[in-house]
Design an enzyme around this catalytic site. Structure first.
Site, PDB file in Angstrom:
ATOM      1  N   ASP A  32      98.054  21.473  74.780  1.00 34.14           N
ATOM      2  CA  ASP A  32      97.727  21.448  73.320  1.00 34.14           C
ATOM      3  C   ASP A  32      98.236  21.610  72.141  1.00 34.14           C
ATOM      4  O   ASP A  32      99.352  22.329  71.815  1.00 34.14           O
ATOM      5  CB  ASP A  32      96.057  22.064  73.015  1.00 34.14           C
ATOM      6  CG  ASP A  32      95.279  21.937  72.003  1.00 34.14           C
ATOM      7  OD1 ASP A  32      95.257  20.700  71.391  1.00 34.14           O
ATOM      8  OD2 ASP A  32      94.748  22.577  71.127  1.00 34.14           O
ATOM      9  N   PHE A  33      98.569  21.015  70.814  1.00 41.37           N
ATOM     10  CA  PHE A  33      98.921  20.789  70.263  1.00 41.37           C
ATOM     11  C   PHE A  33      98.408  22.023  68.530  1.00 41.37           C
ATOM     12  O   PHE A  33      98.667  23.100  68.639  1.00 41.37           O
ATOM     13  CB  PHE A  33      99.789  19.129  69.047  1.00 41.37           C
ATOM     14  CG  PHE A  33     100.086  19.753  68.362  1.00 41.37           C
ATOM     15  CD1 PHE A  33     101.843  20.280  68.065  1.00 41.37           C
ATOM     16  CD2 PHE A  33      99.770  19.858  66.433  1.00 41.37           C
ATOM     17  CE1 PHE A  33     102.847  20.025  67.482  1.00 41.37           C
ATOM     18  CE2 PHE A  33     100.339  19.550  65.623  1.00 41.37           C
ATOM     19  CZ  PHE A  33     102.064  19.751  65.951  1.00 41.37           C
ATOM     20  N   ASP A 218      92.842  25.943  72.607  1.00 38.66           N
ATOM     21  CA  ASP A 218      92.296  26.616  72.705  1.00 38.66           C
ATOM     22  C   ASP A 218      90.748  26.284  72.027  1.00 38.66           C
ATOM     23  O   ASP A 218      89.652  26.503  71.052  1.00 38.66           O
ATOM     24  CB  ASP A 218      92.922  26.659  70.923  1.00 38.66           C
ATOM     25  CG  ASP A 218      92.900  25.529  70.034  1.00 38.66           C
ATOM     26  OD1 ASP A 218      92.379  25.799  68.667  1.00 38.66           O
ATOM     27  OD2 ASP A 218      93.221  24.627  70.289  1.00 38.66           O
TER      28      ASP A 218
END
Length: 288
Positions: A32-33, A218
């Site tokens: 994920d970013f 997250d």
């Protein structure tokens, strides 16, 4: 395994990491970013990848089948905010943006995209007036995401209260225009159905013929990717699930399913760098 490489706390995670280290050239590392490679910030337009992220990825990428960034952001935005373009070592990085509706390949430097959903344009026009009519403007704001829209409550006087109050009305608005509502951390995203990180990740793993996978995320939007990895593990494909968050800030639904939790982007960068070193050391041992 080098001592600086954290050990997963679950048997499935340990098996997944062992499989990755045994055959790194058949492994996909997917990330994920926001909140994973980049810190969460009040203004998403100011988010940038952790300074150590690109060096760590450039050290790791040549050893694995692929590194993929899987994000809800537009692919081009993630590339710019990540600083991924033109980096030696990242020639085969892939960014799956808008939950897979867009794809950027470093090897070509171009973005491919599916046709936009008409409901997004309609909601884009209606959303400001809608929020005004229900009295939700104070402290809330709209993020334009191209193929989706997001309403943030982080700046409201009562962020959690505003978030809970908006879920129902925004869910109804999304449904009225053929969209779905995806909750995150103090953000509610209205986007087309059939777009999620699990679908994007599973399709990419099938395309690459991966023999193992590591996924790090997250937030609630990463749960479909976790579910996809768990399904693949049940079918015999080893995998590791990493949660990027300090223990006190971790999303419970994610942290409880993770094989390993690291304390946010800085710690994740350290983990990726340690993983690259572990692969290099194992290759040196095998060549002796």
């Amino acid at each position: 395994m080098v001592s600086s490489l954290p050990h997963p706390t679950t048997a499935a995670g340990r098996d997944g990491l062992a499989a990755l280290l045994a055959r790194p050239g058949k492994a996909v590392v997917a990330l994920d970013f926001d909140g994973t490679l980049a810190e969460i910030v009040p203004d998403p337009e100011r988010a940038r990848a952790h300074p150590g992220a690109v060096p760590a990825l450039a050290a790791l990428a040549p050893h694995v089948a692929s590194v993929a960034v899987v994000t809800g952001r537009p692919a081009g935005v993630a590339v710019r905010y990540g600083g991924f373009a033109g980096v030696p070592g990242l020639e085969h990085l892939v960014v799956l943006g808008h939950y897979g509706a867009e794809r950027w390949d470093a090897v070509t430097g171009t973005v491919r995209a599916a046709a936009p959903h008409p409901g997004v344009a309609t909601v884009r026009a209606e959303l400001p007036g809608f929020l005004d009519r229900i009295g939700a403007w104070p402290g809330t704001w709209i993020e334009e995401k191209g193929r989706a829209l997001a309403v943030h409550t982080r700046r409201a006087d009562d962020p959690e209260g505003a978030f809970e109050a908006l879920k129902g009305p925004l869910g109804d608005l999304a449904a009225a225009h053929g969209l779905v509502l995806e909750p995150g951390r103090l953000v509610l995203e209205l986007r087309p159905p059939g777009m999620d990180k699990g679908l994007a990740l599973a399709a990419y793993l099938h395309e690459t013929g991966a023999a193992s996978v590591l996924y790090a995320g997250d937030d609630l939007g990463d749960i479909p990717a976790y579910t996809a990895v768990e399904k693949l593990r049940s079918e015999g494909l080893p995998g590791v699930l990493v949660c990027s968050a300090a223990e006190s800030a971790a999303v419970p639904d994610l942290a409880e399913r993770a094989d390993l939790t690291v304390a946010g982007p800085a710690a994740l960068v350290d983990f990726l760098a340690a993983l690259a070193r572990a692969i290099e050391e194992k290759a040196e041992e095998q060549s002796d």
